[in-house]
Design a protein around this motif. Sequence first.
Motif, short mmCIF file in Angstrom:
data_model
loop_
_atom_site.label_atom_id
_atom_site.label_comp_id
_atom_site.label_asym_id
_atom_site.label_seq_id
_atom_site.Cartn_x
_atom_site.Cartn_y
_atom_site.Cartn_z
N PRO A 68 0.79 -1.24 0.00
CA PRO A 68 0.00 0.00 0.00
C PRO A 68 0.82 1.28 0.00
O PRO A 68 0.26 2.36 -0.23
CB PRO A 68 -0.83 -0.12 1.29
N TYR A 69 2.12 1.18 0.25
CA TYR A 69 2.96 2.37 0.26
C TYR A 69 3.44 2.77 -1.13
O TYR A 69 4.05 3.83 -1.30
CB TYR A 69 4.18 2.15 1.17
N LEU A 70 3.18 1.95 -2.15
CA LEU A 70 3.70 2.27 -3.48
C LEU A 70 3.17 3.58 -4.05
O LEU A 70 3.95 4.33 -4.67
CB LEU A 70 3.41 1.12 -4.45
N PRO A 71 1.88 3.92 -3.90
CA PRO A 71 1.44 5.22 -4.43
C PRO A 71 2.21 6.40 -3.83
O PRO A 71 2.56 7.34 -4.54
CB PRO A 71 -0.05 5.26 -4.04
N ALA A 72 2.50 6.33 -2.53
CA ALA A 72 3.26 7.42 -1.91
C ALA A 72 4.69 7.45 -2.41
O ALA A 72 5.28 8.53 -2.59
CB ALA A 72 3.24 7.27 -0.38
N VAL A 73 5.28 6.28 -2.69
CA VAL A 73 6.63 6.24 -3.25
C VAL A 73 6.63 6.88 -4.64
O VAL A 73 7.53 7.67 -4.97
CB VAL A 73 7.15 4.78 -3.31
N ARG A 74 5.63 6.54 -5.45
CA ARG A 74 5.56 7.17 -6.78
C ARG A 74 5.39 8.69 -6.65
O ARG A 74 5.96 9.45 -7.43
CB ARG A 74 4.40 6.56 -7.58
N GLY A 75 4.63 9.11 -5.64
CA GLY A 75 4.47 10.54 -5.42
C GLY A 75 5.78 11.22 -5.06
O GLY A 75 6.07 12.33 -5.55
N LEU A 76 6.59 10.58 -4.22
CA LEU A 76 7.89 11.15 -3.88
C LEU A 76 8.80 11.22 -5.10
O LEU A 76 9.58 12.17 -5.26
CB LEU A 76 8.55 10.34 -2.76
N LEU A 77 8.72 10.22 -5.96
CA LEU A 77 9.54 10.24 -7.18
C LEU A 77 9.09 11.35 -8.12
O LEU A 77 9.93 11.99 -8.78
CB LEU A 77 9.48 8.88 -7.87
N ARG A 78 7.79 11.60 -8.18
CA ARG A 78 7.32 12.75 -8.99
C ARG A 78 7.84 14.05 -8.39
O ARG A 78 8.25 14.97 -9.12
CB ARG A 78 5.80 12.74 -9.07
N GLU A 79 7.81 14.15 -7.06
CA GLU A 79 8.34 15.35 -6.42
C GLU A 79 9.82 15.51 -6.70
O GLU A 79 10.30 16.63 -6.97
CB GLU A 79 8.11 15.28 -4.90
N ALA A 80 10.56 14.40 -6.67
CA ALA A 80 12.00 14.48 -6.91
C ALA A 80 12.29 15.04 -8.29
O ALA A 80 13.16 15.90 -8.46
CB ALA A 80 12.62 13.10 -6.75
N VAL A 81 11.55 14.56 -9.30
CA VAL A 81 11.80 15.04 -10.66
C VAL A 81 11.35 16.50 -10.81
O VAL A 81 12.06 17.32 -11.39
CB VAL A 81 11.10 14.13 -11.68
N SER A 82 10.19 16.83 -10.28
CA SER A 82 9.67 18.19 -10.46
C SER A 82 10.50 19.22 -9.71
O SER A 82 10.72 20.33 -10.20
CB SER A 82 8.21 18.26 -10.02
#
Length: 288
Positions: A68-82
């Motif tokens: 269940p933590y995968l959506p939050a991980v993807r969100g952090l990766l989007r933040e990292a790129v942006s």
Amino acid sequence: MSGERLLILQLAASDPPGRLADWLADAGLDPDIQDLSAGGALPAHLTGHAGVLVLGGPMGAGDDQRAPYLPAVRGLLREAVSREVPALGICLGAQLLAVAHGGQVARNPDGPELGAQLIAKRSAAATDPLFGPMPITPDVIQWHYDAITRLPPGAVQLAGSPTCENQAFRLGRLAWGIQFHIETTPDVVRAWAAADAAELTGYDLERIVQRAAAVHDDVLEVWRPFAAAFAEVVRAPEQVAPPRGVRTSTAAPVTDPAAIRAALAAEAAAASRPGVLPMPGVRPPDDE
């Protein structure tokens, strides 16, 4: 050494950061290892960290019910790129980086890649701050069933293999994904083989494990400097030039057909696809 904090997200107990955490610490970073599978802390934002590293795991990039933590991980990766926070995804981490930005991940049509392998750099890697100094065909450890079947729009391909085209890529200015493993130990690979034995009937797992054990010293020689180069990016991100090609989407996936065609055309121009080099065979002759 300034000791900038690097957030390391461990997604499964079976894939710890291993010696990679030691390499990064030796290069001057302060690894903050959070095992999410054991209830580790997942920050809402990256403001307290100078970079982020996402490891692998046996689940798929979209297995949100299983993890269940995968959506939050993807969100952090989007933040990292942006926000241009240095980021590195390994195996599943690379797949999460890709799908978070409009790429696609699916079962690898050529079957799993297992054990000691070679990858081949693409021409765009020559000017990359991490891959530029690497050998043309470095040794790696593979253990994956899924593959990144389409890179995100604007991503630059850095390495491939005969059975998995997208082995390494760069996204935006400061994010990298690698489909293979550099953090393992022989014991970790042996544990993976034991866990997957029922699924890999017909494979010579003992030979695969032995070959992987034999190549770990070569992996250390090649990839420890890579880890040091990533640490340097985390310490001084302002010194890194953007890659060639179209700027990557940093929020919602690109869906406009014209934008996708333009991004893919830029990718093709930036990274030629030379003939692949032979790799060590790890599968039985009758494997499909």
